[in-house]
Motif scaffolding. Sequence first.
Motif, PDB file in Angstrom:
ATOM      1  N   GLY A 104       0.782  -1.291   0.038  1.00 18.65           N
ATOM      2  CA  GLY A 104      -0.244   0.021  -0.111  1.00 18.65           C
ATOM      3  C   GLY A 104       0.847   1.286   0.113  1.00 18.65           C
ATOM      4  O   GLY A 104       0.382   2.350  -0.574  1.00 18.65           O
ATOM      5  N   HIS A 105       2.112   1.196   0.445  1.00 18.63           N
ATOM      6  CA  HIS A 105       3.048   2.445   0.480  1.00 18.63           C
ATOM      7  C   HIS A 105       3.759   2.692  -0.609  1.00 18.63           C
ATOM      8  O   HIS A 105       4.536   3.504  -0.806  1.00 18.63           O
ATOM      9  CB  HIS A 105       3.659   2.370   1.830  1.00 18.63           C
ATOM     10  CG  HIS A 105       4.777   1.282   1.937  1.00 18.63           C
ATOM     11  ND1 HIS A 105       4.277  -0.036   1.378  1.00 18.63           N
ATOM     12  CD2 HIS A 105       5.975   1.104   2.385  1.00 18.63           C
ATOM     13  CE1 HIS A 105       5.088  -0.946   1.553  1.00 18.63           C
ATOM     14  NE2 HIS A 105       6.444  -0.131   2.054  1.00 18.63           N
ATOM     15  N   LYS A 106       3.719   1.875  -1.632  1.00 22.21           N
ATOM     16  CA  LYS A 106       4.409   2.016  -2.906  1.00 22.21           C
ATOM     17  C   LYS A 106       3.305   1.926  -4.105  1.00 22.21           C
ATOM     18  O   LYS A 106       2.304   1.501  -4.107  1.00 22.21           O
ATOM     19  CB  LYS A 106       5.378   0.718  -2.985  1.00 22.21           C
ATOM     20  CG  LYS A 106       6.297   0.584  -1.924  1.00 22.21           C
ATOM     21  CD  LYS A 106       7.272  -0.771  -1.768  1.00 22.21           C
ATOM     22  CE  LYS A 106       8.154  -0.681  -0.937  1.00 22.21           C
ATOM     23  NZ  LYS A 106       9.155   0.228  -1.098  1.00 22.21           N
ATOM     24  N   TYR A 147      -0.925   4.988  -6.564  1.00 16.18           N
ATOM     25  CA  TYR A 147      -0.873   4.112  -5.528  1.00 16.18           C
ATOM     26  C   TYR A 147      -1.864   2.930  -5.646  1.00 16.18           C
ATOM     27  O   TYR A 147      -2.842   3.256  -6.232  1.00 16.18           O
ATOM     28  CB  TYR A 147      -0.990   4.934  -4.184  1.00 16.18           C
ATOM     29  CG  TYR A 147       0.398   5.637  -3.832  1.00 16.18           C
ATOM     30  CD1 TYR A 147       1.337   4.804  -3.187  1.00 16.18           C
ATOM     31  CD2 TYR A 147       0.452   6.797  -4.152  1.00 16.18           C
ATOM     32  CE1 TYR A 147       2.806   5.572  -2.778  1.00 16.18           C
ATOM     33  CE2 TYR A 147       1.855   7.732  -3.831  1.00 16.18           C
ATOM     34  CZ  TYR A 147       2.883   6.698  -3.155  1.00 16.18           C
ATOM     35  OH  TYR A 147       4.110   7.360  -3.109  1.00 16.18           O
ATOM     36  N   PRO A 148      -1.909   1.879  -5.011  1.00 19.16           N
ATOM     37  CA  PRO A 148      -2.800   0.713  -4.832  1.00 19.16           C
ATOM     38  C   PRO A 148      -4.189   1.543  -4.642  1.00 19.16           C
ATOM     39  O   PRO A 148      -5.229   1.078  -5.260  1.00 19.16           O
ATOM     40  CB  PRO A 148      -2.285  -0.040  -3.966  1.00 19.16           C
ATOM     41  CG  PRO A 148      -0.988  -0.119  -4.103  1.00 19.16           C
ATOM     42  CD  PRO A 148      -0.537   1.250  -4.222  1.00 19.16           C
ATOM     43  N   SER A 149      -4.298   2.493  -3.573  1.00 14.65           N
ATOM     44  CA  SER A 149      -5.592   2.819  -3.182  1.00 14.65           C
ATOM     45  C   SER A 149      -6.253   3.775  -4.452  1.00 14.65           C
ATOM     46  O   SER A 149      -7.478   4.145  -4.534  1.00 14.65           O
ATOM     47  CB  SER A 149      -5.528   3.754  -2.193  1.00 14.65           C
ATOM     48  OG  SER A 149      -4.691   4.764  -2.219  1.00 14.65           O
ATOM     49  N   GLN A 150      -5.431   4.148  -5.288  1.00 14.69           N
ATOM     50  CA  GLN A 150      -6.169   4.854  -6.397  1.00 14.69           C
ATOM     51  C   GLN A 150      -6.087   4.141  -7.595  1.00 14.69           C
ATOM     52  O   GLN A 150      -6.745   4.670  -8.639  1.00 14.69           O
ATOM     53  CB  GLN A 150      -5.191   6.095  -6.875  1.00 14.69           C
ATOM     54  CG  GLN A 150      -4.507   6.961  -5.783  1.00 14.69           C
ATOM     55  CD  GLN A 150      -3.535   7.536  -6.162  1.00 14.69           C
ATOM     56  OE1 GLN A 150      -2.450   7.120  -6.777  1.00 14.69           O
ATOM     57  NE2 GLN A 150      -3.477   8.958  -5.747  1.00 14.69           N
TER      58      GLN A 150
ATOM     59  N   PRO B 210       7.196   0.110   7.394  1.00 13.05           N
ATOM     60  CA  PRO B 210       6.782   1.243   6.775  1.00 13.05           C
ATOM     61  C   PRO B 210       5.223   1.383   6.854  1.00 13.05           C
ATOM     62  O   PRO B 210       4.796   2.758   6.841  1.00 13.05           O
ATOM     63  CB  PRO B 210       7.275   1.240   5.429  1.00 13.05           C
ATOM     64  CG  PRO B 210       8.321   0.395   5.358  1.00 13.05           C
ATOM     65  CD  PRO B 210       7.866  -0.602   6.548  1.00 13.05           C
ATOM     66  N   GLN B 211       4.501   0.597   6.735  1.00  2.00           N
ATOM     67  CA  GLN B 211       3.117   0.547   6.785  1.00  2.00           C
ATOM     68  C   GLN B 211       2.498   0.938   8.033  1.00  2.00           C
ATOM     69  O   GLN B 211       1.494   1.592   8.106  1.00  2.00           O
ATOM     70  CB  GLN B 211       2.253  -0.436   5.889  1.00  2.00           C
ATOM     71  CG  GLN B 211       2.738  -0.352   4.505  1.00  2.00           C
ATOM     72  CD  GLN B 211       1.980  -1.423   3.644  1.00  2.00           C
ATOM     73  OE1 GLN B 211       0.852  -1.103   3.398  1.00  2.00           O
ATOM     74  NE2 GLN B 211       2.431  -2.297   3.315  1.00  2.00           N
ATOM     75  N   ARG B 287       1.701   8.303   2.838  1.00  2.00           N
ATOM     76  CA  ARG B 287       1.551   8.383   1.245  1.00  2.00           C
ATOM     77  C   ARG B 287       0.978   7.214   0.768  1.00  2.00           C
ATOM     78  O   ARG B 287       1.125   5.915   1.422  1.00  2.00           O
ATOM     79  CB  ARG B 287       2.605   8.540   0.609  1.00  2.00           C
ATOM     80  CG  ARG B 287       3.838   7.649   0.677  1.00  2.00           C
ATOM     81  CD  ARG B 287       5.321   8.193   0.418  1.00  2.00           C
ATOM     82  NE  ARG B 287       6.063   6.898   0.344  1.00  2.00           N
ATOM     83  CZ  ARG B 287       6.721   6.468   1.402  1.00  2.00           C
ATOM     84  NH1 ARG B 287       6.438   6.569   2.532  1.00  2.00           N
ATOM     85  NH2 ARG B 287       7.496   5.239   0.959  1.00  2.00           N
ATOM     86  N   GLY B 288      -0.027   7.236  -0.227  1.00  2.00           N
ATOM     87  CA  GLY B 288      -0.531   5.850  -0.578  1.00  2.00           C
ATOM     88  C   GLY B 288      -1.723   5.373   0.282  1.00  2.00           C
ATOM     89  O   GLY B 288      -2.543   4.681   0.164  1.00  2.00           O
ATOM     90  N   ALA B 289      -2.072   6.161   1.441  1.00  2.00           N
ATOM     91  CA  ALA B 289      -2.927   5.641   2.168  1.00  2.00           C
ATOM     92  C   ALA B 289      -4.298   6.371   2.148  1.00  2.00           C
ATOM     93  O   ALA B 289      -5.529   5.774   2.448  1.00  2.00           O
ATOM     94  CB  ALA B 289      -2.607   6.229   3.798  1.00  2.00           C
ATOM     95  N   THR B 290      -4.462   7.465   1.505  1.00  2.00           N
ATOM     96  CA  THR B 290      -5.888   8.014   1.273  1.00  2.00           C
ATOM     97  C   THR B 290      -6.281   8.024  -0.272  1.00  2.00           C
ATOM     98  O   THR B 290      -5.255   8.358  -1.113  1.00  2.00           O
ATOM     99  CB  THR B 290      -5.702   9.467   1.388  1.00  2.00           C
ATOM    100  OG1 THR B 290      -4.725   9.998   1.398  1.00  2.00           O
ATOM    101  CG2 THR B 290      -6.154   9.774   3.013  1.00  2.00           C
ATOM    102  N   PRO B 291      -7.195   7.396  -0.772  1.00  2.00           N
ATOM    103  CA  PRO B 291      -7.627   7.090  -2.062  1.00  2.00           C
ATOM    104  C   PRO B 291      -8.011   8.333  -2.451  1.00  2.00           C
ATOM    105  O   PRO B 291      -8.650   9.199  -2.012  1.00  2.00           O
ATOM    106  CB  PRO B 291      -9.052   6.352  -1.882  1.00  2.00           C
ATOM    107  CG  PRO B 291      -9.417   6.122  -0.558  1.00  2.00           C
ATOM    108  CD  PRO B 291      -8.347   6.864   0.136  1.00  2.00           C
ATOM    109  N   VAL B 292      -7.334   8.803  -3.745  1.00  4.43           N
ATOM    110  CA  VAL B 292      -7.065  10.037  -4.391  1.00  4.43           C
ATOM    111  C   VAL B 292      -8.360   9.897  -5.609  1.00  4.43           C
ATOM    112  O   VAL B 292      -9.232  10.922  -5.755  1.00  4.43           O
ATOM    113  CB  VAL B 292      -6.132  10.904  -4.849  1.00  4.43           C
ATOM    114  CG1 VAL B 292      -6.459  11.978  -5.519  1.00  4.43           C
ATOM    115  CG2 VAL B 292      -5.003  10.949  -3.538  1.00  4.43           C
TER     116      VAL B 292
END
Lengths: 254, 300
Positions: A104-106, A147-150, B210-211, B287-292
Amino acid sequence: MSHLMVEARGVEKKIGHLEILRGVDFDVARGEVVSLIGPSGSGKSTFLRCINHLTKITSGYLSVDGELVGYQRRGNALHELSENETAAKRAEIGMVFQRFNLFGHKTALENVIEAPIQVKRERRSEATERARALLERVGLGHKADSYPSQLSGGQQQRVAIARALAMQPKLMLFDEPTSALDPELVGEVLEVMKGLVADGMTMVVVTHEMGFAREVCDRVAFMDEGRIVECSPPSELFDRPRTERARSFLAHIL
Amino acid sequence: MTIERELPDTERAPPELANLRIVPRNGRYRWIPIAIVIVLALMLLDGVVFNPRFEWGVVGSYLFTPTILQGLATTVWLTALCMSLGVLLGIVIAVMRMSPSRIVSGFARLYIWFFRGTPILVQLIFWYNLAALFPNLGLGIPFGPTLIEFRTNDIITPLAAAILGLALNEGAYMAEIVRAGISSVDEGQDEAARALGMPRLKSMRRIVLPQAMRFIIPPTGNETIGMLKMTSLVSVIALSDLLYSAQAIYSRTFETIPLLLVCCCWYLVLTSLLSVVQARIEAYYGRGATPVGTNQGDRT
């Protein structure tokens, strides 16, 4: 070089008193595509995870490309390998998960280059170049920096496939790769998988997509209660199941 | 697919209804809390800022005196050092606590149990007086010969006792924070990393930690601010931190309140700076945590 990519003899897995696998016999030839089907709780996913030793087997023999995965044979006993030795063998086996499990952080690109750099010690520039090609191949060249969340579920799963391919595996394991996807996203993932089949990749696929199993698999193995009950080419298994259990399972889902 | 139904026009909402204006609820009593806050602020201004007994002039004159600034420096680096050691120790203890080996995880539990369960002040005094229990410290085989030996009083200076006490204590708290952070990361992350051929520790370092940081940073910010103020406890073992320096001055001049205010000012400045740093770090690990973009509802 062994003709068989996966060879399982009497593989058993017990957790406490619960017998999850009760003697699985199973072969996959080099270049063959085999799907594992069966009711939930029949041990399909557990067996798949045994192949790359994410789950430890209780007894039996299980080899990939002629080599034991988590063990070393000394005399009549199988000794568990060290963490690093097992990791090195796992690096040659790609795995795709039901829930994608992208880091998730990559970003998509960072997900794909992580293992080649960290495990295979590839140079960043080389890894990046190949990763871009792989993302292009799964149709996501333009999403490299997302990012995966996107990403949608289907896009995440395609990145996950690219991530596994980046390690240049000799075998790919798919654990229900489309089960967590919205129906309209299943197709794009299956398309990518069909591309792999066309390239001659050896694959074991746990799936509920009977259409995929019938269309592209060389053989289909039907699992029930911790055993492989029937394993034959899709036309035979789907049209003329030999066992009553396979017949009733297929009657329920088709 | 639409279903056409014939309804008489009298039963349909007339089209002009679509043009109705939406009026937000007007807060008729909004001014009441505002008035209360203003009155309170004026009381504070009158009672504290313009109160001659606070001797703000004296506060100002001591704010930058060398004794205070030296104490401030001690407080800052002691906080930084003890916190860094505490975080490292916390990560090690947390990983041990999650070990499949019962002996290893049992040791970690015991550590946390002891250092969280006894007052830090007692621990500090204990380390300071270590020589009373162990006159000599040595490395050797238990019950066997000793290899190297030192006099305890040569090693455990007040400074060493302070660092030891604060870091070991912080390690116990950080261990629980780190463990909570690690368990909040989906197991699939570690599984995917190991399926790609990463050994357990590398997966922990590259993928899981890191997460976990996203969950570890906010309570660690709290801990750091706590540590900043906890260092004032070392004044009991005669280490000249910010508070001790202030005490040294007011014991001569009897300007107790202004000097304590000097301390408070500096502690507030430091905590404000720490909050800014924390916000930066949080943004980095978020970073990468909130869906944009869009997400198709397949995230849990």
